[in-house]
Enzyme design. Structure first.
Site, PDB file in Angstrom:
ATOM      1  CE  LYS A  56      -0.203   3.753   3.497  1.00  0.00           C
ATOM      2  NZ  LYS A  56      -1.031   4.381   4.537  1.00  0.00           N
TER       3      LYS A  56
ATOM      4  CG  ASP B 268      -2.436  -2.418   3.789  1.00  0.00           C
ATOM      5  OD1 ASP B 268      -2.971  -2.527   4.904  1.00  0.00           O
ATOM      6  OD2 ASP B 268      -2.828  -1.621   2.914  1.00  0.00           O
TER       7      ASP B 268
ATOM      8  NE  ARG C 276     -11.796   3.678   4.157  1.00  0.00           N
ATOM      9  CZ  ARG C 276     -11.718   4.601   5.106  1.00  0.00           C
ATOM     10  NH1 ARG C 276     -12.660   5.508   5.214  1.00  0.00           N
ATOM     11  NH2 ARG C 276     -10.702   4.618   5.948  1.00  0.00           N
TER      12      ARG C 276
ATOM     13  CG  ASP D 133      -1.838   1.211   1.276  1.00  0.00           C
ATOM     14  OD1 ASP D 133      -1.907   1.931   0.254  1.00  0.00           O
ATOM     15  OD2 ASP D 133      -2.485   1.429   2.324  1.00  0.00           O
TER      16      ASP D 133
ATOM     17  CD  GLU E 158      -5.397   0.712   0.601  1.00  0.00           C
ATOM     18  OE1 GLU E 158      -5.395   1.913   0.946  1.00  0.00           O
ATOM     19  OE2 GLU E 158      -4.939  -0.194   1.322  1.00  0.00           O
TER      20      GLU E 158
HETATM   21  N1  BES Z   1      -3.164   0.326   5.136  1.00  0.00           N
HETATM   22  C1  BES Z   1      -3.555   1.575   5.666  1.00  0.00           C
HETATM   23  C2  BES Z   1      -3.815   1.516   7.174  1.00  0.00           C
HETATM   24  C3  BES Z   1      -2.619   1.272   8.049  1.00  0.00           C
HETATM   25  C4  BES Z   1      -1.930   2.351   8.580  1.00  0.00           C
HETATM   26  C5  BES Z   1      -2.243   0.003   8.374  1.00  0.00           C
HETATM   27  C6  BES Z   1      -0.864   2.131   9.415  1.00  0.00           C
HETATM   28  C7  BES Z   1      -1.177  -0.215   9.207  1.00  0.00           C
HETATM   29  C8  BES Z   1      -0.485   0.860   9.742  1.00  0.00           C
HETATM   30  C9  BES Z   1      -4.845   2.078   5.012  1.00  0.00           C
HETATM   31  O1  BES Z   1      -5.020   1.687   3.692  1.00  0.00           O
HETATM   32  C10 BES Z   1      -4.785   3.571   5.039  1.00  0.00           C
HETATM   33  O2  BES Z   1      -3.873   4.099   4.495  1.00  0.00           O
HETATM   34  N2  BES Z   1      -5.747   4.200   5.688  1.00  0.00           N
HETATM   35  C11 BES Z   1      -5.783   5.605   5.823  1.00  0.00           C
HETATM   36  C12 BES Z   1      -7.219   6.045   5.682  1.00  0.00           C
HETATM   37  C13 BES Z   1      -7.381   7.530   5.608  1.00  0.00           C
HETATM   38  C14 BES Z   1      -6.773   8.053   4.326  1.00  0.00           C
HETATM   39  C15 BES Z   1      -8.856   7.843   5.670  1.00  0.00           C
HETATM   40  C16 BES Z   1      -5.232   5.975   7.189  1.00  0.00           C
HETATM   41  O3  BES Z   1      -5.493   5.269   8.143  1.00  0.00           O
HETATM   42  O4  BES Z   1      -4.463   6.940   7.265  1.00  0.00           O
HETATM   43 ZN    ZN Z   2      -4.102  -0.151   3.168  1.00  0.00          ZN
HETATM   44 ZN    ZN Z   3      -3.994   2.953   2.332  1.00  0.00          ZN
END
Ligand code: BES
Ligand code: ZN
Ligand code: ZN
Length: 490
Positions: free
Chosen positions: A268, A279, A342, A261, A340
């Site tokens: 990111k 992920d 969701r 991811d 992504e």
């Molecule tokens: N895979 C990430 C969530 C994640 C973050 C897992 C840190 C493990 C450690 C997910 O896809 C994500 O990036 N979520 C975002 C959502 C936001 C953009 C609404 C998040 O949590 O920042």
């Molecule tokens: Zn993710």
């Molecule tokens: Zn993500």
């Protein structure tokens, strides 16, 4: 894997001879009391070990150990006493078996014996936890494999079945941990698909692979949009463990399986991005559970679904602001391509709902916000059914995988509405990240299907090593779902 195991019959007259062949014998200490089976062939050993414990003032406190030698001349046994404090339950037996084996391997021993029949009053049927924990204690990621380790389980005949059950679970957890720990360039969507093909050929799982063309035909716009920026095609994999004898509705397990991811166009930050190889861990848990239940021939119909994709910012990637349409025809405005998981789950939940499931449980590394809420100590559980949620929490407590419930309030559902589509993948308020993500998912579950969502973003891997494991995948949720399936799902 170079790790082997043997089962030795603790009632056999020739057992002692085999004990002299071991490099080391692990003996658990319930505080200062060594747990040695009550069998007259062990009387001398027991007497001697108890004496040495006294002489060394060994308290048997948790995470303490003592190396001793029992016997004389050519006939001696090296013993590693493992302090367990006050052993109260199965999960602490699993924990100390794992730590004990890790400690013994770190001391340089390879051919290791361990008693599985411990005579501890008040704790029953712990033998599968003991053998499962012992095997997890041998685990090292492929690139740094432990060489030629052999664990010898010294068991009475009546505990054999449980010991073997734990061995199957432990071996499978170690095998899937290798796939989970593999980075994005190795554990690609194709590699995961190949792994599932292999276990399908080895078990009775009935598997369907929905490839990119199938996903296009089914109009799975969620998962397709996530994979648009990657050179790897997405896939939805459906593994069925159905029983001819039982015609009850299946339990459906769904796992987010994002092989890497990057965040996509909503890239990111570079710091810590390497961890995003984890992920895929929700899917890895579902895969591991399906492999185990098919090997154990569990008498419950279960369907496991993996939504497999890579989230990359290629030139064909989904842009913030794009509007997509999911399998169940809901439209989503993608305001952040990093949300992504969701989108993938939206399609997978839609497909899963069509199997007339008795319940759906999805497992996903879904939100960073869960780490703000619960740190790395518990996963969040949310859903639409109290009984389901509470039975999962109870199972987690039994195995040491804690769940903590968060609510899905109507406000959170409203927060996910879009001005341009049915839903947005980003909340308007920017608050309650874990619960608003679950509120989004709830829109893809028919109200009459009991559903629980487990967010393992804070628990799926360890950043650094502990007594219990190296840095890397934990397979959090495998032990709790197995416990739940065996005890609470009936
Ligand atoms: N895979 C990430 C969530 C994640 C973050 C897992 C840190 C493990 C450690 C997910 O896809 C994500 O990036 N979520 C975002 C959502 C936001 C953009 C609404 C998040 O949590 O920042
Ligand atoms: Zn993710
Ligand atoms: Zn993500």
């Amino acid at each position: 894997m170079n790790v082997k195991y043997k089962i030795l019959d603790s009632g056999s007259n020739t057992l002692f001879k085999s004990l002299y062949d071991l490099d080391a014998l692990i003996i658990f200490c319930n505080s200062a009391k060594p747990l040695i089976p009550t069998n007259k062939i062990f009387n001398d050993l027991k007497f001697d070990v108890e004496k040495q414990i006294k002489n060394h003032n060994f308290t048997g406190n948790e995470d303490k150990y003592l190396e001793i030698i029992s016997g004389k001349k050519n006939k001696y046994i090296k013993i590693i006493l493992i302090g367990c404090g006050d052993l109260k339950n199965k999960k602490s037996i699993e924990y100390h078996a794992c730590c004990g084996v890790r400690k013994t391997i770190s001391l340089g021993y390879s051919n290791i014996g361990i008693f599985t029949s411990l005579n501890i009053r008040k704790i029953n049927n712990y033998q599968s936890f003991l053998s499962r924990g012992s095997l997890w204690g041998t685990y090292k990621y492929s690139f740094q494999k432990n060489d030629n380790i052999c664990i010898n389980f010294i068991s009475t005949k009546n505990h054999l079945l449980l010991v073997k059950e734990g061995i199957i679970e432990g071996q499978t957890i170690c095998k899937v941990a290798d796939l989970s720990n593999s980075p994005g360039n190795i554990a690609t969507p194709t590699k995961i698909s190949q792994y599932v093909e292999k276990i399908t050929s080895e078990t009775n799982l009935d598997t369907t692979f929905l490839k990119k063309v199938d996903l296009e035909e089914k109009k799975c716009g969620g998962i397709l949009s996530v994979a648009d920026g990657s050179k790897h095609d997405p896939e939805i994999i459906i593994m069925k463990h159905l029983l001819s004898s039982k015609k009850t509705n299946p339990i459906v397990l769904i796992g987010k399986t994002v092989t890497f991811d990057s965040g996509g166009i909503s890239l990111k930050p570079g710091k810590d991005m390497g961890w995003m190889k984890y992920d895929k861990c929700g899917g890895m848990s579902v895969l591991c559970i399906m492999e185990i239940i098919s090997k154990l021939k569990l008498n419950i119909p279960i369907i496991g679904i993996l939504g497999v994709a890579e989230n990359m910012p290629g030139s064909n990637a989904t842009r913030p602001g794009d509007i997509i349409s999911t399998y169940n025809k809901k439209t989503i405005e993608v305001l952040n391509t990093d949300a992504e998981g969701r989108l993938i789950l939206a399609d997978a939940l839609g497909i899963g709902s069509e199997f007339q499931p008795s319940c759906i449980i999805d497992i996903a590394t879904l939100t960073g916000a869960v780490i703000m809420a619960l740190g790395h100590s518990a996963s969040a559980v949310l859903g639409n059914n109290n009984d389901l949620i509470h039975s999962l929490i109870l199972s987690g407590n039994n195995v040491g995988e804690k769940l903590w419930e968060l609510p899905i309030l109507q406000d959170f559902v409203n927060d996910m509405k879009s001005d341009f589509a049915d839903l947005s993948n980003l909340s308007k308020s920017g608050t309650a990240g874990t619960a608003t993500a679950a509120a989004f998912l709830s829109e893809f579950i028919p109200k009459n299907i009991p559903w629980a969502h487990i967010d393992i973003a804070g628990t799926a891997w360890k950043n650094c090593k502990t007594n219990y494991q190296d840095a890397g995948a934990t397979l959090f949720s495998v032990r709790l779902i197995l416990e739940w399936l065996k005890n609470y799902s009936k």
